[in-house]
Design a protein around this motif. Structure first.
Motif, short mmCIF file in Angstrom:
data_model
loop_
_atom_site.label_atom_id
_atom_site.label_comp_id
_atom_site.label_asym_id
_atom_site.label_seq_id
_atom_site.Cartn_x
_atom_site.Cartn_y
_atom_site.Cartn_z
N PRO A 88 -2.54 5.81 0.15
CA PRO A 88 -2.13 6.32 1.45
C PRO A 88 -2.71 7.71 1.72
O PRO A 88 -2.73 8.56 0.82
CB PRO A 88 -0.60 6.39 1.35
CG PRO A 88 -0.26 5.42 0.27
CD PRO A 88 -1.39 5.44 -0.68
N LYS A 107 -5.07 -6.53 2.11
CA LYS A 107 -4.24 -5.60 1.33
C LYS A 107 -5.07 -4.79 0.35
O LYS A 107 -4.92 -3.57 0.23
CB LYS A 107 -3.15 -6.35 0.59
CG LYS A 107 -2.34 -5.52 -0.40
CD LYS A 107 -1.33 -6.38 -1.13
CE LYS A 107 -0.59 -5.59 -2.20
NZ LYS A 107 -1.44 -5.29 -3.37
N VAL A 111 -7.08 -1.63 1.39
CA VAL A 111 -6.39 -0.40 1.73
C VAL A 111 -6.28 0.46 0.47
O VAL A 111 -5.69 0.05 -0.52
CB VAL A 111 -4.97 -0.68 2.29
CG1 VAL A 111 -4.25 0.62 2.60
CG2 VAL A 111 -5.07 -1.55 3.53
N ASP A 118 -0.35 -3.06 5.78
CA ASP A 118 -0.22 -1.60 5.93
C ASP A 118 0.53 -1.37 7.23
O ASP A 118 -0.02 -1.61 8.32
CB ASP A 118 -1.58 -0.90 5.99
CG ASP A 118 -1.43 0.63 5.91
OD1 ASP A 118 -0.38 1.14 6.38
OD2 ASP A 118 -2.32 1.31 5.40
N PRO A 156 0.79 -1.24 0.00
CA PRO A 156 0.00 0.00 0.00
C PRO A 156 0.82 1.29 0.00
O PRO A 156 0.41 2.27 -0.61
CB PRO A 156 -0.84 -0.12 1.29
CG PRO A 156 -0.95 -1.58 1.52
CD PRO A 156 0.34 -2.17 1.06
N LEU A 157 1.97 1.28 0.69
CA LEU A 157 2.79 2.48 0.75
C LEU A 157 3.88 2.50 -0.31
O LEU A 157 4.77 3.34 -0.29
CB LEU A 157 3.41 2.63 2.14
CG LEU A 157 2.42 2.78 3.29
CD1 LEU A 157 3.15 3.05 4.60
CD2 LEU A 157 1.40 3.87 3.02
N TYR A 177 2.84 -5.32 3.76
CA TYR A 177 1.84 -5.52 2.71
C TYR A 177 0.42 -5.29 3.20
O TYR A 177 -0.46 -4.91 2.41
CB TYR A 177 1.99 -6.91 2.10
CG TYR A 177 2.94 -6.92 0.94
CD1 TYR A 177 2.50 -6.67 -0.35
CD2 TYR A 177 4.30 -7.10 1.15
CE1 TYR A 177 3.38 -6.65 -1.42
CE2 TYR A 177 5.19 -7.08 0.09
CZ TYR A 177 4.72 -6.85 -1.19
OH TYR A 177 5.60 -6.81 -2.24
N THR A 232 -4.63 -8.38 12.51
CA THR A 232 -3.46 -8.18 11.66
C THR A 232 -2.36 -9.16 12.02
O THR A 232 -1.71 -9.74 11.14
CB THR A 232 -2.93 -6.74 11.78
OG1 THR A 232 -3.96 -5.83 11.41
CG2 THR A 232 -1.72 -6.51 10.89
N ARG A 245 1.17 1.05 8.95
CA ARG A 245 0.67 2.09 9.86
C ARG A 245 -0.32 1.56 10.86
O ARG A 245 -0.73 2.27 11.78
CB ARG A 245 0.01 3.21 9.04
CG ARG A 245 0.94 3.93 8.08
CD ARG A 245 0.15 4.71 7.04
NE ARG A 245 -0.66 3.82 6.22
CZ ARG A 245 -1.50 4.24 5.27
NH1 ARG A 245 -1.62 5.53 5.03
NH2 ARG A 245 -2.20 3.37 4.57
#
Length: 212
Positions: free
Chosen positions: A205, A199, A202, A94, A39-40, A92, A102, A96
């Motif tokens: 960002p 994943k 998301v 996220d 995602p990032l 993968y 998770t 954050r």
């Protein structure tokens, strides 16, 4: 995700550091091939030897790289794969965010990756991988006085709710049992279906990410 560096190897001799580099490359490339871009975004990965805090994805995040700490004191390929795959999963999903679910997603993903690539890393191949998974199951059943066969999806739902209520992220044995039961349910459909679903949920960002 194929661009990465090794840092902070003062506790590892050159041979072990090189061995870990090779396994990390194998693990990271496999996850990249299965899941694509995190995602990032794709960034260099700085892998550190850290038995004080690791295994961990370091926070706060850096804008130009991901930082991962692992704790391996020898040539144990399946342990190395499991730790690396688990932490790469956080990137993968996220990096954050974190929580009980998770952790379980990443625990299961680590078992999945180990199954896929661990066979080639020991002389006993599939037997060694099967032993690693069976050992995780037996130890968890013994410590928790539970049988994997007695666990169902309702038990998983109630257990995750209890862990969230008590803010218990890292009950390794419970995570083992839940992950192995989820493998029984999910793998015949899509082994990586769970992490793909998380994943893909998301979006881009948000613009409020703070790296300091």
């Amino acid at each position: 995700m194929k661009n990465w560096t090794i840092d902070n190897q003062s506790h590892l001799d050159t041979g072990i550091a090189g061995y870990i580099e090779n396994i990390f490359t194998l693990t990271a490339n496999h996850i990249f091939d299965k899941l694509g871009t995190p995602p990032l975004g794709v960034k260099p990965i700085s892998l550190k030897y850290d038995c004080t805090h690791g295994p961990i994805v370091y926070w706060p995040l850096q804008p130009d790289k991901y930082e991962i700490g692992i704790c391996v004191d020898g040539i144990f390929p399946h342990q190395i794969i499991f730790q690396m795959a688990h932490e790469l999963c956080h990137i993968y999903v996220d990096p954050r965010m974190n929580g009980v679910f998770t952790e379980i997603v990443c625990h299961k993903t680590a078992f999945d990756v180990l199954e896929d690539i661990g066979v080639t890393l020991t002389q006993t191949g599939q037997q060694a991988v099967d032993h690693y998974l069976e050992d995780a199951k037996v130890k968890a059943e013994k410590k928790k006085s539970l049988s994997l066969n007695s666990i169902d999806l309702e038990w998983i739902k109630q257990t995750i709710s209890c862990l969230e209520h008590t803010n218990t992220l890292f009950d390794r044995e419970i995570n083992n049992l839940i992950s192995l039961k989820l493998k029984e349910v999910i793998d015949p459909i899509d082994k990586y279906g769970l992490i793909k679903h998380v994943k893909n949920s998301v979006d881009n960002p948000p613009n409020w990410i703070c790296y300091i």
